[in-house]
Design a protein around this motif. Sequence first.
Motif, PDB file in Angstrom:
ATOM      1  N   GLU A 188      -8.890   2.229 -41.274  1.00  0.00           N
ATOM      2  CA  GLU A 188      -9.187   3.237 -40.263  1.00  0.00           C
ATOM      3  C   GLU A 188     -10.622   3.753 -40.352  1.00  0.00           C
ATOM      4  O   GLU A 188     -11.244   4.065 -39.328  1.00  0.00           O
ATOM      5  N   GLU A 189     -11.183   3.824 -41.570  1.00  0.00           N
ATOM      6  CA  GLU A 189     -12.531   4.376 -41.729  1.00  0.00           C
ATOM      7  C   GLU A 189     -13.601   3.494 -41.079  1.00  0.00           C
ATOM      8  O   GLU A 189     -14.738   3.909 -40.923  1.00  0.00           O
ATOM      9  N   PHE A 190     -13.232   2.260 -40.689  1.00  0.00           N
ATOM     10  CA  PHE A 190     -14.153   1.360 -39.999  1.00  0.00           C
ATOM     11  C   PHE A 190     -13.930   1.365 -38.492  1.00  0.00           C
ATOM     12  O   PHE A 190     -14.550   0.594 -37.776  1.00  0.00           O
ATOM     13  N   SER A 191     -13.048   2.214 -38.003  1.00  0.00           N
ATOM     14  CA  SER A 191     -12.708   2.236 -36.585  1.00  0.00           C
ATOM     15  C   SER A 191     -13.729   3.031 -35.773  1.00  0.00           C
ATOM     16  O   SER A 191     -14.529   3.795 -36.320  1.00  0.00           O
ATOM     17  N   THR A 192     -13.665   2.863 -34.462  1.00  0.00           N
ATOM     18  CA  THR A 192     -14.579   3.568 -33.572  1.00  0.00           C
ATOM     19  C   THR A 192     -14.370   5.081 -33.667  1.00  0.00           C
ATOM     20  O   THR A 192     -15.330   5.850 -33.724  1.00  0.00           O
ATOM     21  N   LYS A 193     -13.116   5.509 -33.693  1.00  0.00           N
ATOM     22  CA  LYS A 193     -12.814   6.941 -33.744  1.00  0.00           C
ATOM     23  C   LYS A 193     -13.329   7.596 -35.022  1.00  0.00           C
ATOM     24  O   LYS A 193     -13.666   8.781 -35.030  1.00  0.00           O
ATOM     25  N   SER A 194     -13.389   6.832 -36.123  1.00  0.00           N
ATOM     26  CA  SER A 194     -13.797   7.396 -37.413  1.00  0.00           C
ATOM     27  C   SER A 194     -15.282   7.218 -37.696  1.00  0.00           C
ATOM     28  O   SER A 194     -15.761   7.623 -38.754  1.00  0.00           O
ATOM     29  N   MET A 195     -16.004   6.664 -36.769  1.00  0.00           N
ATOM     30  CA  MET A 195     -17.425   6.382 -36.968  1.00  0.00           C
ATOM     31  C   MET A 195     -18.222   7.659 -37.214  1.00  0.00           C
ATOM     32  O   MET A 195     -18.190   8.583 -36.414  1.00  0.00           O
ATOM     33  N   PRO A 196     -18.934   7.764 -38.341  1.00  0.00           N
ATOM     34  CA  PRO A 196     -19.712   8.967 -38.624  1.00  0.00           C
ATOM     35  C   PRO A 196     -21.005   9.021 -37.808  1.00  0.00           C
ATOM     36  O   PRO A 196     -21.668   7.997 -37.615  1.00  0.00           O
ATOM     37  N   CYS A 197     -21.335  10.194 -37.307  1.00  0.00           N
ATOM     38  CA  CYS A 197     -22.555  10.379 -36.511  1.00  0.00           C
ATOM     39  C   CYS A 197     -23.383  11.504 -37.123  1.00  0.00           C
ATOM     40  O   CYS A 197     -22.837  12.496 -37.603  1.00  0.00           O
ATOM     41  N   LYS A 198     -24.694  11.377 -37.062  1.00  0.00           N
ATOM     42  CA  LYS A 198     -25.568  12.340 -37.703  1.00  0.00           C
ATOM     43  C   LYS A 198     -26.055  13.444 -36.769  1.00  0.00           C
ATOM     44  O   LYS A 198     -26.707  14.378 -37.208  1.00  0.00           O
ATOM     45  N   SER A 199     -25.760  13.337 -35.472  1.00  0.00           N
ATOM     46  CA  SER A 199     -26.221  14.369 -34.540  1.00  0.00           C
ATOM     47  C   SER A 199     -25.110  14.718 -33.560  1.00  0.00           C
ATOM     48  O   SER A 199     -24.178  13.934 -33.336  1.00  0.00           O
ATOM     49  N   LYS A 200     -25.221  15.899 -32.979  1.00  0.00           N
ATOM     50  CA  LYS A 200     -24.237  16.329 -31.978  1.00  0.00           C
ATOM     51  C   LYS A 200     -24.300  15.426 -30.751  1.00  0.00           C
ATOM     52  O   LYS A 200     -23.279  15.090 -30.158  1.00  0.00           O
ATOM     53  N   ALA A 201     -25.517  15.007 -30.396  1.00  0.00           N
ATOM     54  CA  ALA A 201     -25.669  14.125 -29.238  1.00  0.00           C
ATOM     55  C   ALA A 201     -24.888  12.828 -29.450  1.00  0.00           C
ATOM     56  O   ALA A 201     -24.230  12.333 -28.534  1.00  0.00           O
ATOM     57  N   ALA A 202     -24.954  12.290 -30.666  1.00  0.00           N
ATOM     58  CA  ALA A 202     -24.234  11.049 -30.966  1.00  0.00           C
ATOM     59  C   ALA A 202     -22.726  11.286 -30.971  1.00  0.00           C
ATOM     60  O   ALA A 202     -21.964  10.450 -30.472  1.00  0.00           O
ATOM     61  N   ARG A 203     -22.295  12.411 -31.521  1.00  0.00           N
ATOM     62  CA  ARG A 203     -20.855  12.713 -31.546  1.00  0.00           C
ATOM     63  C   ARG A 203     -20.304  12.867 -30.130  1.00  0.00           C
ATOM     64  O   ARG A 203     -19.204  12.387 -29.826  1.00  0.00           O
ATOM     65  N   ASP A 204     -21.052  13.537 -29.260  1.00  0.00           N
ATOM     66  CA  ASP A 204     -20.611  13.715 -27.876  1.00  0.00           C
ATOM     67  C   ASP A 204     -20.564  12.371 -27.147  1.00  0.00           C
ATOM     68  O   ASP A 204     -19.625  12.095 -26.389  1.00  0.00           O
ATOM     69  N   ALA A 205     -21.589  11.538 -27.377  1.00  0.00           N
ATOM     70  CA  ALA A 205     -21.634  10.220 -26.731  1.00  0.00           C
ATOM     71  C   ALA A 205     -20.510   9.333 -27.243  1.00  0.00           C
ATOM     72  O   ALA A 205     -19.914   8.558 -26.484  1.00  0.00           O
ATOM     73  N   LEU A 206     -20.188   9.452 -28.543  1.00  0.00           N
ATOM     74  CA  LEU A 206     -19.106   8.657 -29.112  1.00  0.00           C
ATOM     75  C   LEU A 206     -17.769   9.045 -28.489  1.00  0.00           C
ATOM     76  O   LEU A 206     -16.941   8.176 -28.187  1.00  0.00           O
ATOM     77  N   ALA A 207     -17.559  10.333 -28.283  1.00  0.00           N
ATOM     78  CA  ALA A 207     -16.309  10.792 -27.666  1.00  0.00           C
ATOM     79  C   ALA A 207     -16.133  10.178 -26.282  1.00  0.00           C
ATOM     80  O   ALA A 207     -15.024   9.787 -25.894  1.00  0.00           O
ATOM     81  N   GLU A 208     -17.228  10.045 -25.543  1.00  0.00           N
ATOM     82  CA  GLU A 208     -17.161   9.449 -24.208  1.00  0.00           C
ATOM     83  C   GLU A 208     -16.902   7.947 -24.311  1.00  0.00           C
ATOM     84  O   GLU A 208     -16.154   7.383 -23.500  1.00  0.00           O
ATOM     85  N   ILE A 209     -17.485   7.294 -25.298  1.00  0.00           N
ATOM     86  CA  ILE A 209     -17.258   5.859 -25.505  1.00  0.00           C
ATOM     87  C   ILE A 209     -15.787   5.598 -25.845  1.00  0.00           C
ATOM     88  O   ILE A 209     -15.169   4.660 -25.336  1.00  0.00           O
ATOM     89  N   VAL A 210     -15.227   6.453 -26.689  1.00  0.00           N
ATOM     90  CA  VAL A 210     -13.810   6.320 -27.053  1.00  0.00           C
ATOM     91  C   VAL A 210     -12.938   6.518 -25.813  1.00  0.00           C
ATOM     92  O   VAL A 210     -11.952   5.801 -25.602  1.00  0.00           O
ATOM     93  N   ARG A 211     -13.313   7.487 -24.988  1.00  0.00           N
ATOM     94  CA  ARG A 211     -12.521   7.781 -23.787  1.00  0.00           C
ATOM     95  C   ARG A 211     -12.546   6.605 -22.810  1.00  0.00           C
ATOM     96  O   ARG A 211     -11.509   6.224 -22.250  1.00  0.00           O
ATOM     97  N   GLN A 212     -13.714   5.997 -22.625  1.00  0.00           N
ATOM     98  CA  GLN A 212     -13.841   4.894 -21.672  1.00  0.00           C
ATOM     99  C   GLN A 212     -13.194   3.611 -22.188  1.00  0.00           C
ATOM    100  O   GLN A 212     -12.797   2.758 -21.398  1.00  0.00           O
ATOM    101  N   ASN A 213     -13.134   3.464 -23.509  1.00  0.00           N
ATOM    102  CA  ASN A 213     -12.440   2.330 -24.135  1.00  0.00           C
ATOM    103  C   ASN A 213     -12.996   0.968 -23.683  1.00  0.00           C
ATOM    104  O   ASN A 213     -12.242   0.024 -23.420  1.00  0.00           O
ATOM    105  N   VAL A 214     -14.326   0.890 -23.595  1.00  0.00           N
ATOM    106  CA  VAL A 214     -14.985  -0.360 -23.204  1.00  0.00           C
ATOM    107  C   VAL A 214     -15.671  -1.022 -24.392  1.00  0.00           C
ATOM    108  O   VAL A 214     -15.733  -2.250 -24.488  1.00  0.00           O
ATOM    109  N   TYR A 215     -16.167  -0.186 -25.317  1.00  0.00           N
ATOM    110  CA  TYR A 215     -16.898  -0.694 -26.471  1.00  0.00           C
ATOM    111  C   TYR A 215     -16.182  -0.379 -27.778  1.00  0.00           C
ATOM    112  O   TYR A 215     -15.464   0.627 -27.882  1.00  0.00           O
TER     113      TYR A 215
END
Length: 306
Positions: A188-215
């Motif tokens: 699980e620690e290698f999954s998209t949902k568990s991906m660590p991000c160093k900035s709020k901008a990256a965390r917000d963008a990751l949440a959108e990527i998870v929602r779209q489920n394309v990448y």
Amino acid sequence: MSSSENDSPADVRADDGTSTFALPIITQDTRDVLKSLDDSTYHLASSALLDNVQWAPSGRRYVLVAKEKTQNKFSPAQLECVAEINAEKFWLYACGGWNGERGPSNNWANATPFEKARARGYLRRPQHPDLHHLWPSYMANIDAITTLATSTAKDTRVDHSVVENKEIKIRHSIFLDKKHNAKNDLEEEFSTKSMPCKSKAARDALAEIVRQNVYDFNPLPATDTERDPIPPTKYESALSGATVLATFTLSCERFQKGWQFYADVHSLTVLCEPPCFVEQTSRATLTMSSKFGVPEVARKRAKRDE
């Protein structure tokens, strides 16, 4: 990892012969890897490397491929080298240090969406005397491979090289389209949902990527000295300053302003762990009273005065 009687740290020596800091330990396992590279077709120091590779078109790009076809198809040549990952230019984080499509100051010339971003790093000559002798051959072969591509056109200008100040620039795609990505059978620690991000901008963008489920998150193909996958949360502590067996592929494109070359990571295998890595402790995580802790030397004096 196996050990031997020679598994002892060495020192870097200044011009006056004094020791400056300890070097990584060279184990028998590392020596075995070096010996195997002597017979490897795609070792970047091999005198026969150019006899075994060629540039082949792939769309608008050219890819360095092995001359020997596999099932009547060319395969990208996986070049090998032993190098140190430069800790001063380390951006091989899971998120690549991405902090917005136009950067933290909103001044990047070109917008880079998170799903198109890449993690980057620099490979430099290892400091250990048993390892750094190969670097001149690495530089010479990269130069020859570059010339092999540019000589096919009238315009031989190189606008973007994979070498900068005698260091090899590497990159890694952070995400891959689900259509073309292999099934993630890691923990699980290698999954998209568990991906660590160093900035709020990256965390917000990751949440959108998870929602779209394309990448899907594309973990860095890095393993430790026991050959176990390195978790994304440990990339910096395990890789920054480490000596690794790096394999990468080369590609290039020709633009109006010149040729651009890229080195994409295929694998990073840690041979020698970083000499030292200091975790930065945020004072915001301390309790208020603990910020007023008295150093040991001062406590001893206080006891003496009682």
